[in-house]
Design an enzyme around this catalytic site. Structure first.
Site, PDB file in Angstrom:
ATOM      1  N   PRO A  14       4.181   0.119   4.203  1.00  0.00           N
ATOM      2  CA  PRO A  14       2.949  -0.704   3.578  1.00  0.00           C
ATOM      3  C   PRO A  14       3.370  -1.018   2.282  1.00  0.00           C
ATOM      4  CG  PRO A  14       2.346   1.633   4.294  1.00  0.00           C
ATOM      5  CD  PRO A  14       3.747   1.213   4.836  1.00  0.00           C
ATOM      6  N   ASN A  15       3.256  -2.233   2.021  1.00  0.00           N
ATOM      7  CA  ASN A  15       3.135  -2.669   0.454  1.00  0.00           C
ATOM      8  C   ASN A  15       4.629  -2.865  -0.110  1.00  0.00           C
ATOM      9  OD1 ASN A  15       0.233  -2.677  -0.162  1.00  0.00           O
ATOM     10  ND2 ASN A  15       0.344  -0.469  -0.265  1.00  0.00           N
ATOM     11  N   ARG A  22       5.662  -6.545  -8.641  1.00  0.00           N
ATOM     12  CA  ARG A  22       4.669  -5.872  -9.226  1.00  0.00           C
ATOM     13  C   ARG A  22       5.184  -4.376  -9.650  1.00  0.00           C
ATOM     14  NH1 ARG A  22      -0.134  -6.755  -5.450  1.00  0.00           N
ATOM     15  NH2 ARG A  22       0.311  -9.056  -5.246  1.00  0.00           N
ATOM     16  N   TYR A  27       9.567   0.400  -9.237  1.00  0.00           N
ATOM     17  CA  TYR A  27       9.952  -0.027  -8.023  1.00  0.00           C
ATOM     18  C   TYR A  27      11.416  -0.871  -8.375  1.00  0.00           C
ATOM     19  CZ  TYR A  27       6.305   2.346  -5.893  1.00  0.00           C
ATOM     20  OH  TYR A  27       5.324   3.220  -5.696  1.00  0.00           O
ATOM     21  N   ASN A  78      11.774   3.663   4.913  1.00  0.00           N
ATOM     22  CA  ASN A  78      10.734   4.019   3.876  1.00  0.00           C
ATOM     23  C   ASN A  78       9.613   3.735   4.457  1.00  0.00           C
ATOM     24  OD1 ASN A  78       9.497   3.891   1.507  1.00  0.00           O
ATOM     25  ND2 ASN A  78      10.981   2.452   0.219  1.00  0.00           N
ATOM     26  N   ALA A  81       3.661   4.788   1.485  1.00  0.00           N
ATOM     27  CA  ALA A  81       2.729   5.899   1.185  1.00  0.00           C
ATOM     28  C   ALA A  81       2.263   6.611   2.687  1.00  0.00           C
ATOM     29  CB  ALA A  81       1.163   5.337   0.736  1.00  0.00           C
ATOM     30  N   GLU A 102      15.620   9.039   5.439  1.00  0.00           N
ATOM     31  CA  GLU A 102      14.335   8.735   4.673  1.00  0.00           C
ATOM     32  C   GLU A 102      14.897   8.253   3.264  1.00  0.00           C
ATOM     33  OE1 GLU A 102      11.794  12.113   4.132  1.00  0.00           O
ATOM     34  OE2 GLU A 102      10.357  11.103   2.733  1.00  0.00           O
ATOM     35  N   HIS A 104      13.307   6.268  -0.425  1.00  0.00           N
ATOM     36  CA  HIS A 104      12.272   5.931  -1.385  1.00  0.00           C
ATOM     37  C   HIS A 104      13.101   5.312  -2.618  1.00  0.00           C
ATOM     38  CE1 HIS A 104       9.373   7.722   0.982  1.00  0.00           C
ATOM     39  NE2 HIS A 104       9.928   9.038   1.193  1.00  0.00           N
ATOM     40  N   ARG A 111       7.018  12.333  -9.551  1.00  0.00           N
ATOM     41  CA  ARG A 111       6.047  11.680  -9.573  1.00  0.00           C
ATOM     42  C   ARG A 111       4.560  12.493  -9.091  1.00  0.00           C
ATOM     43  NH1 ARG A 111       6.252   5.951  -6.697  1.00  0.00           N
ATOM     44  NH2 ARG A 111       4.387   5.664  -7.953  1.00  0.00           N
TER      45      ARG A 111
HETATM   46  O1  CA2 Z   1       9.522   5.125  -3.818  1.00  0.00           O
HETATM   47  C1  CA2 Z   1       9.237   4.523  -2.810  1.00  0.00           C
HETATM   48  O2  CA2 Z   1      10.033   3.786  -2.143  1.00  0.00           O
HETATM   49  C2  CA2 Z   1       7.916   4.836  -2.200  1.00  0.00           C
HETATM   50  O3  CA2 Z   1       7.988   5.006  -0.825  1.00  0.00           O
HETATM   51  C3  CA2 Z   1       6.978   3.443  -2.430  1.00  0.00           C
HETATM   52  C4  CA2 Z   1       5.517   3.709  -1.889  1.00  0.00           C
HETATM   53  C5  CA2 Z   1       4.788   4.992  -2.208  1.00  0.00           C
HETATM   54  O4  CA2 Z   1       3.648   5.109  -1.936  1.00  0.00           O
HETATM   55  C6  CA2 Z   1       5.680   6.097  -2.117  1.00  0.00           C
HETATM   56  O5  CA2 Z   1       5.096   7.398  -2.524  1.00  0.00           O
HETATM   57  C7  CA2 Z   1       7.154   6.014  -2.600  1.00  0.00           C
HETATM   58  C8  CA2 Z   1       4.647   2.577  -2.665  1.00  0.00           C
HETATM   59  C9  CA2 Z   1       5.282   1.346  -2.033  1.00  0.00           C
HETATM   60  C10 CA2 Z   1       4.358   0.161  -3.086  1.00  0.00           C
HETATM   61  O6  CA2 Z   1       5.563  -0.729  -3.197  1.00  0.00           O
HETATM   62  C11 CA2 Z   1       4.972  -1.745  -4.264  1.00  0.00           C
HETATM   63  C12 CA2 Z   1       6.272  -2.663  -4.590  1.00  0.00           C
HETATM   64  C13 CA2 Z   1       5.825  -3.576  -5.620  1.00  0.00           C
HETATM   65  C14 CA2 Z   1       4.453  -3.720  -6.064  1.00  0.00           C
HETATM   66  C15 CA2 Z   1       3.388  -2.811  -5.578  1.00  0.00           C
HETATM   67  C16 CA2 Z   1       3.589  -1.851  -4.752  1.00  0.00           C
END
Ligand code: CA2
Length: 153
Positions: A14-15, A22, A27, A78, A81, A102, A104, A111
């Protein structure tokens, strides 16, 4: 020659479709399409064949993991969340008996505390975090190294 390739499915949760649009301070500014291009280029160099799937839906990710059984040699996941919440995704990975790395983008251990917990790790051969998009390339290398070649058969 073709059967020497390590077939890898790269799954993003997701996301991650928003990558590069963003929160670049966390990221990076690389888009998911850029990450996929980097993986394709790297895969050719190291003898892997990569395919990709992204979904914001937990069940769709589970279906993709199930479909990988018998068709893929390994998974890169990946789970976004869902990493920190999803026993269902962990069970799906266990069920297909494929090596899974896995990944990230961010260093989840540096974090918030809720990101320190990963259900996905329990089903992973290893975790890569904090290396940004490069982490996916390291994960490809790890799966290629784990994949028994013809000489090991
Ligand atoms: O660091 C990572 O790759 C995560 O898997 C990213 C997840 C986060 O919930 C994990 O704790 C760590 C969030 C992905 C959200 O990605 C976005 C990218 C750009 C803008 C907003 C969100």
């Amino acid at each position: 020659m073709a059967d020497k390739l390590t077939k890898i499915l790269i799954l993003n949760g997701p996301n991650l479709n928003l990558l590069g649009t963003r929160q670049p301070e966390i990221y990076g500014s690389t888009t998911l399409a850029d990450v996929e291009d980097m993986c394709r280029t790297h895969a050719v160099k190291v003898g892997a064949q990569v395919s990709f799937y992204q979904s914001n839906i937990e069940g769709a990710l589970i279906d993709a993991i199930h479909a990988a059984k018998g068709t893929q040699d390994g998974l890169i996941l990946n789970a976004g969340a869902y990493t920190h919440t999803s026993i269902a995704l962990m069970d799906a990975v266990f069920s297909v008996e494929l090596p899974m790395v896995e990944v990230h983008l961010s260093n989840v251990h540096a974090r918030e505390e809720f990101r320190h917990v990963s259900y996905i790790s329990k089903a992973a051969i290893g975790q890569l975090c904090g290396f940004g998009a490069q982490g996916y390339l390291f994960a490809i290398d790890a799966l290629v190294a784990c994949h028994p070649g013809p000489q090991a058969a």
